[in-house]
Motif scaffolding. Structure first.
Motif, PDB file in Angstrom:
ATOM      1  N   MET A  72       0.845  -1.207   0.000  1.00 30.83           N
ATOM      2  CA  MET A  72       0.000   0.000   0.000  1.00 30.83           C
ATOM      3  C   MET A  72       0.875   1.250   0.000  1.00 30.83           C
ATOM      4  O   MET A  72       0.513   2.279  -0.565  1.00 30.83           O
ATOM      5  CB  MET A  72      -0.924   0.016   1.218  1.00 30.83           C
ATOM      6  N   GLY A 100       1.540   3.601   2.102  1.00 27.06           N
ATOM      7  CA  GLY A 100       1.011   4.857   2.626  1.00 27.06           C
ATOM      8  C   GLY A 100      -0.170   5.414   1.874  1.00 27.06           C
ATOM      9  O   GLY A 100      -0.703   6.463   2.240  1.00 27.06           O
ATOM     10  N   TYR A 101      -0.597   4.732   0.811  1.00 25.27           N
ATOM     11  CA  TYR A 101      -1.768   5.213   0.076  1.00 25.27           C
ATOM     12  C   TYR A 101      -3.007   4.986   0.933  1.00 25.27           C
ATOM     13  O   TYR A 101      -3.181   3.916   1.495  1.00 25.27           O
ATOM     14  CB  TYR A 101      -1.894   4.468  -1.259  1.00 25.27           C
ATOM     15  N   GLN A 102      -3.846   5.974   1.018  1.00 29.23           N
ATOM     16  CA  GLN A 102      -5.052   6.003   1.865  1.00 29.23           C
ATOM     17  C   GLN A 102      -4.659   6.147   3.338  1.00 29.23           C
ATOM     18  O   GLN A 102      -3.944   5.319   3.889  1.00 29.23           O
ATOM     19  CB  GLN A 102      -5.943   4.775   1.671  1.00 29.23           C
TER      20      GLN A 102
END
Lengths: 307, 307
Positions: free
Chosen positions: B265, B267-269
């Motif tokens: 991920m 750090g996305y979202q």
């Protein structure tokens, strides 16, 4: 579009808020747009003041608006229980992080506001007036500067704890072509990192509209989008997938995507609509108007208390 | 499970129909199972006769059933407008293709029937009594002989034109390990083709429960399941992902999956629940009972006219 509007007396405002420009409309539906304008996306203070002035002038000419619908670039906070509901949240668009779009415009115009992402708004527009008219389950995907999807299941937009972000799905990789391995700042070679407009430009050195139909770029692009369509089919079981956005202006992509989709699915799932891919993977007929029509529909839902 | 049942006077029947055995229960809820039996999945005639006899005997002892819930192996036709609603459709399980599960058992017992896939039933059970209790948006995935997911959005099971089939999603490939390139008969190296129990056995020559925790099989397995969790997160935006099924009996997989999920991920979202992965990717506490509890809930929904 010769669409009969069933509630034609209700005057509504719609804002399709994009990273480049804001499209604003006043009307009651697609057959009755009474005023339209667009403003460049500069700073929130400047752009939102222009939007507000447009609607205030429109109200003087056309009468009171009953509600406003906003279909915005994201990420956006759609959670009504959140303190930042109605905000654009942590966007890379300079100056726009944590802009209270719904609150500022709703307060300025003193109307209820319907608030969704731009692709969710466009998906609503497709369902009412476009390629998904009358369907209960469908997906609208825009492939342009980024890739995003609005998903409708049982007639309702699908939002979980936030809106879907299918543009960042992880997917099978082709060997790096022209040394290009993807340009998503988070995931490098997710769907958006290999198949959005900027990825095409980064890989081939020119933007897609400079590439001939016979260029190998399109075979690769069709492959990525066919994989995307397979995964959307398996995740959401739509009756139709509508593809829009700048990249899909390349109409020759559609038969290529359908052909590769059939190969990848390989006969899995016998549903009737999967046997007729010309009607399953389709372009939008709305020519970029899905977003503003969806914004009007968001306004109508807000007026009715449905959002 | 000390669960207080709010409608404890309503006697219901539940069938969790699996490819190996049928689990049948009579009761009002998890704290009040009055009778239970299981029968091997042989032929429809034999197995369904045993199921019918179990419920008829139960009715004599415990009183009339108000409804029956069936959570079945698939593919299953969940479309109420379809002529084959309530059927198992084109299953590879010999003799079971186009078996009218809901019709045969509902007619035999003269009760309304709630009908869903086994994973959808288990997802309901997780939401009521298990790891997703109280959540509006979650995904339950079983990783065993196959891989399937039940998805709940806004408190409702997600079914489009058919049920989701996320087990067959196409995903990034690792280089073939031990010369094994996937065993899905349709897609070779889709999720199920590389990460279900039979894929582990085909790749390493022994089943997963014969492999030590330090075996490299588990790093690869965690990678595949982390990719799956990323794509489920992006497609459905759940508040939690619950992983069950035989393969997930390997409890040491959970921290490995969470670690790889965070890397993928990247750090996305920024959603709060994605910052606490110990609470986001979790095992089921129901120890194989989610399916039969979900079947009882399907019966309750049928009784209430909700299904």
């Amino acid at each position: 579009m010769a669409v009969q509007d069933v509630e034609s007396s209700i005057l509504l405002g719609g804002v399709e808020a994009g990273g480049t420009k804001f499209n604003c409309v006043i009307g009651t539906g697609p057959g009755d747009i009474r005023s339209r304008a667009h403003f460049p996306t500069t700073t929130p203070a400047e752009t939102l003041a222009q939007v507000q002035a447009f609607f205030e002038a429109g109200i003087k000419r056309h009468g009171e608006l009953q509600a406003l619908g906003i279909a915005t670039f994201g990420p956006a906070d759609l959670n009504k229980a959140s303190e930042t509901y109605g905000y654009i949240t942590s966007t890379p668009k300079a100056g726009w992080s944590y802009t209270n779009m719904a609150g500022l415009l709703g307060d300025a115009l003193a109307v209820p506001v319907g608030f969704e992402t731009d692709v969710n708004g466009a998906a609503l527009g497709e369902g009412l007036y476009g390629a998904a008219k009358g369907l209960m389950h469908y997906v609208y995907v825009t492939i342009g500067t980024g890739i995003g999807a609005g998903v409708v299941v049982n007639g309702n937009l699908l939002n979980g704890a936030t809106h879907p972000e299918v543009g960042h799905m992880l997917m099978p990789q082709e060997p790096a072509v022209n040394g290009f391995e993807g340009n998503c700042p988070f995931h490098k070679n997710c769907l958006e990192g290999v198949a959005a407009g900027p990825a095409i430009k980064a890989r081939w050195g020119v933007s897609g509209d400079q590439l001939e139909e016979s260029h190998p770029a399109w075979l690769l692009q069709a492959h990525y989008l066919a994989v995307m369509c397979v995964n959307l089919t398996l995740c959401y079981a739509p009756e139709r997938i509508v593809l829009g956005g700048g990249v899909m202006g390349q109409a020759h992509l559609f038969p290529m995507i359908r052909e590769k989709f059939a190969v990848l699915m390989n006969g899995y799932q016998k549903l009737p609509h999967l046997q007729d891919l010309d009607s399953y993977i389709v372009p939008t007929p709305l020519q970029g108007m899905a977003g503003e029509l969806g914004a009007l529909e968001l306004a109508r839902k807000a007026y009715k208390g449905e959002q």
